[in-house]
Design an enzyme around this catalytic site. Structure first.
Site, PDB file in Angstrom:
ATOM      1  N   THR A 254       0.838  -1.203   0.000  1.00 58.69           N
ATOM      2  CA  THR A 254       0.000   0.000   0.000  1.00 58.69           C
ATOM      3  C   THR A 254       0.872   1.251   0.000  1.00 58.69           C
ATOM      4  O   THR A 254       0.627   2.192  -0.756  1.00 58.69           O
ATOM      5  CB  THR A 254      -0.936  -0.015   1.223  1.00 58.69           C
ATOM      6  OG1 THR A 254      -1.619  -1.267   1.237  1.00 58.69           O
ATOM      7  CG2 THR A 254      -1.943   1.102   1.170  1.00 58.69           C
TER       8      THR A 254
ATOM      9  N   LYS B 140       7.830  13.894  21.443  1.00 59.51           N
ATOM     10  CA  LYS B 140       7.889  14.988  22.429  1.00 59.51           C
ATOM     11  C   LYS B 140       6.553  15.174  23.133  1.00 59.51           C
ATOM     12  O   LYS B 140       6.324  16.181  23.782  1.00 59.51           O
ATOM     13  CB  LYS B 140       8.271  16.289  21.717  1.00 59.51           C
ATOM     14  CG  LYS B 140       9.602  16.252  21.025  1.00 59.51           C
ATOM     15  CD  LYS B 140       9.969  17.659  20.554  1.00 59.51           C
ATOM     16  CE  LYS B 140      10.526  17.670  19.156  1.00 59.51           C
ATOM     17  NZ  LYS B 140      10.512  18.993  18.566  1.00 59.51           N
TER      18      LYS B 140
ATOM     19  N   ARG C 204      -2.034   5.215   7.334  1.00 60.81           N
ATOM     20  CA  ARG C 204      -2.370   3.882   7.842  1.00 60.81           C
ATOM     21  C   ARG C 204      -2.062   3.887   9.330  1.00 60.81           C
ATOM     22  O   ARG C 204      -0.991   4.323   9.745  1.00 60.81           O
ATOM     23  CB  ARG C 204      -1.534   2.820   7.141  1.00 60.81           C
ATOM     24  CG  ARG C 204      -1.546   1.491   7.902  1.00 60.81           C
ATOM     25  CD  ARG C 204      -0.828   0.401   7.160  1.00 60.81           C
ATOM     26  NE  ARG C 204      -1.580  -0.050   5.988  1.00 60.81           N
ATOM     27  CZ  ARG C 204      -1.296  -1.160   5.315  1.00 60.81           C
ATOM     28  NH1 ARG C 204      -0.295  -1.930   5.681  1.00 60.81           N
ATOM     29  NH2 ARG C 204      -2.010  -1.516   4.270  1.00 60.81           N
TER      30      ARG C 204
ATOM     31  N   HIS D 110     -10.083  -0.742   4.694  1.00 62.06           N
ATOM     32  CA  HIS D 110      -8.943  -0.556   3.798  1.00 62.06           C
ATOM     33  C   HIS D 110      -9.543  -0.374   2.400  1.00 62.06           C
ATOM     34  O   HIS D 110      -9.441  -1.244   1.540  1.00 62.06           O
ATOM     35  CB  HIS D 110      -8.045  -1.794   3.859  1.00 62.06           C
ATOM     36  CG  HIS D 110      -6.699  -1.631   3.230  1.00 62.06           C
ATOM     37  ND1 HIS D 110      -6.360  -0.575   2.408  1.00 62.06           N
ATOM     38  CD2 HIS D 110      -5.595  -2.423   3.294  1.00 62.06           C
ATOM     39  CE1 HIS D 110      -5.118  -0.723   2.002  1.00 62.06           C
ATOM     40  NE2 HIS D 110      -4.627  -1.827   2.526  1.00 62.06           N
TER      41      HIS D 110
HETATM   42  C1  NCD Z   1      -3.423  -5.990   4.158  1.00 56.87           C
HETATM   43  C2  NCD Z   1      -3.560  -4.998   5.282  1.00 56.87           C
HETATM   44  O1  NCD Z   1      -2.618  -4.325   5.661  1.00 56.87           O
HETATM   45  O2  NCD Z   1      -4.679  -4.873   5.729  1.00 56.87           O
HETATM   46  N1  NCD Z   1      -2.380  -5.822   3.291  1.00 56.87           N
HETATM   47  C3  NCD Z   1      -2.442  -4.893   2.274  1.00 56.87           C
HETATM   48  O3  NCD Z   1      -2.605  -3.722   2.485  1.00 56.87           O
HETATM   49  N2  NCD Z   1      -2.319  -5.339   1.020  1.00 56.87           N
HETATM   50  C4  NCD Z   1      -3.668  -7.364   4.571  1.00 56.87           C
HETATM   51  C5  NCD Z   1      -3.025  -7.938   5.796  1.00 56.87           C
HETATM   52  O4  NCD Z   1      -2.218  -7.309   6.449  1.00 56.87           O
HETATM   53  O5  NCD Z   1      -3.356  -9.090   6.065  1.00 56.87           O
END
Ligand code: NCD
Length: 360
Positions: free
Chosen positions: A94, A122, A143, A176
């Site tokens: 990603t 900090k 993320r 996601h």
């Molecule tokens: C996934 C995630 O991070 O949710 N990976 C991704 O972004 N392709 C799947 C996972 O971590 O299992």
């Protein structure tokens, strides 16, 4: 260009009221004045016309990927924009895909991956770190392990009237949505979703904690002919919030405990790894996760026309031997992810003129 007409005014809503809204209702507050998606947090923010539009755009960019003249033009489209990637959970696909997508459209990018290297160290709150990025960059791609953070951030940006775009690259075990977009882009490339003929998609494994499984299921709900089969050990089954959403939208679904029984009926299979970062590591053995592996023996029972998907990273639920199976599409899906993210960024900045790009 795709524009939405039902934008709601975020300057008057308070956080407590925003919090109580459904993702679809929140989405009305998360649009630009021009009607593009300003913050993309949930799959439910997309409707069919916008989804079709993004896929059409992604396909133009993908098929012209080796055209230098087109590539040079693409780089001018977001050439005045900058992006900040804020990833505090691990990521390979990603992160790289978003970073390359942003650069392909001309965006300059900065990144924070280690919170120890930012002012969080900090004692700054994460929301202040994000608001700093919102002041500096035109887009924040993020993320994190806690879904509520992106909700709060998107609310603050909308409420304060900031123009920053926010993109969810994975929020806790909740959502996601760009992963769902790339899976769907791959599915529509191989299965006939236009005829309306019934199709069955099996989603297999740790469904309780897989944000990719949830986001894909929400997105697939835009296709009423698709039946969702949630194949998992009882303890890791899909949450009731999602199945209630499917019920409310008239979508067929069922829970299955046996992959062996379900597999011959699937038109697509979406494999999940055990998400044990959210629990104990011994769970795979205790819950007999081996029954939910797509072994080559099980794959032999899958229809020849089916497609196999996995968000990756994988463990032993998907053996490397299957990579050469003609139905395996997960590596190709990684590739498509870059193009659909370019399409999304173009849309969010109002540079999504499909006909203009096609004719260029
Ligand atoms: C996934 C995630 O991070 O949710 N990976 C991704 O972004 N392709 C799947 C996972 O971590 O299992």
């Amino acid at each position: 260009m795709h524009v939405a007409t039902d934008r709601a005014d975020a300057s008057t809503i308070i956080w407590d009221d925003f919090c109580g809204l459904s993702p679809r209702e929140k989405g009305r507050y998360l649009l630009t004045p021009g009607g593009q998606v300003q913050s993309f947090l949930y799959s439910q923010q997309l409707d069919r016309p916008l989804l079709d539009h993004l896929i059409a755009l992604a396909e133009i960019v993908r098929t012209r990927r080796n055209d230098e003249r087109f590539g040079a033009h693409l780089k001018t489209l977001l050439g005045t924009k900058s992006g900040a990637l804020y990833f505090t959970q691990p990521s390979t696909r990603t992160f790289t895909s978003f970073s390359l997508a942003a650069r392909a459209a001309g965006m300059m990018c900065e990144e924070i991956r280690d919170p120890e290297m930012s002012s969080l160290y900090k004692g700054e709150s994460e929301i202040d770190t994000l608001l700093t990025l919102a002041e500096l960059a035109d887009a924040v791609i993020m993320r994190q392990g806690d879904h509520s953070l992106i909700d709060r951030f998107a609310f603050e940006v909308a409420h304060r009237g900031l123009e920053t775009r926010i993109l969810n690259g994975g929020s806790g075990s909740e959502q996601h949505p760009t992963q769902a977009l790339l899976e769907l882009y791959t599915i529509v490339s191989y299965l006939d979703l236009e005829s309306g003929d019934p199709l069955t998609v099996g989603i297999v494994g740790d469904l309780k904690r897989s944000r990719t499984a949830r986001s894909l299921s929400y997105l697939l709900a835009l296709y009423p002919q698709i039946r969702h089969r949630f194949i998992a050990p009882e303890e890791l089954q899909m949450g009731d919030d999602l199945t209630e959403y499917l019920d409310d939208n008239g979508i067929g679904w069922q829970r299955d405990e046996s992959l062996d029984e379900a597999i011959p009926e699937l038109d697509a299979i979406y494999m999940m790894r055990m998400q044990d970062e959210y629990g104990e590591t011994s769970e795979a053995t205790r819950l007999k996760y081996a029954q939910f592996r797509l072994t080559t023996e099980r794959a032999a029972k899958l229809k020849p026309t089916s497609i196999i998907l996995h968000p990756l990273p994988r463990r032993d639920e998907l053996p490397i031997e299957l990579d050469s199976d003609p139905r395996a599409r997960y590596w190709e899906a990684v590739n498509r992810g870059k193009y659909v993210r370019i399409a999304l960024l173009l849309h969010m900045f109002g540079k999504d003129d499909v006909e203009g790009l096609r004719a260029y």
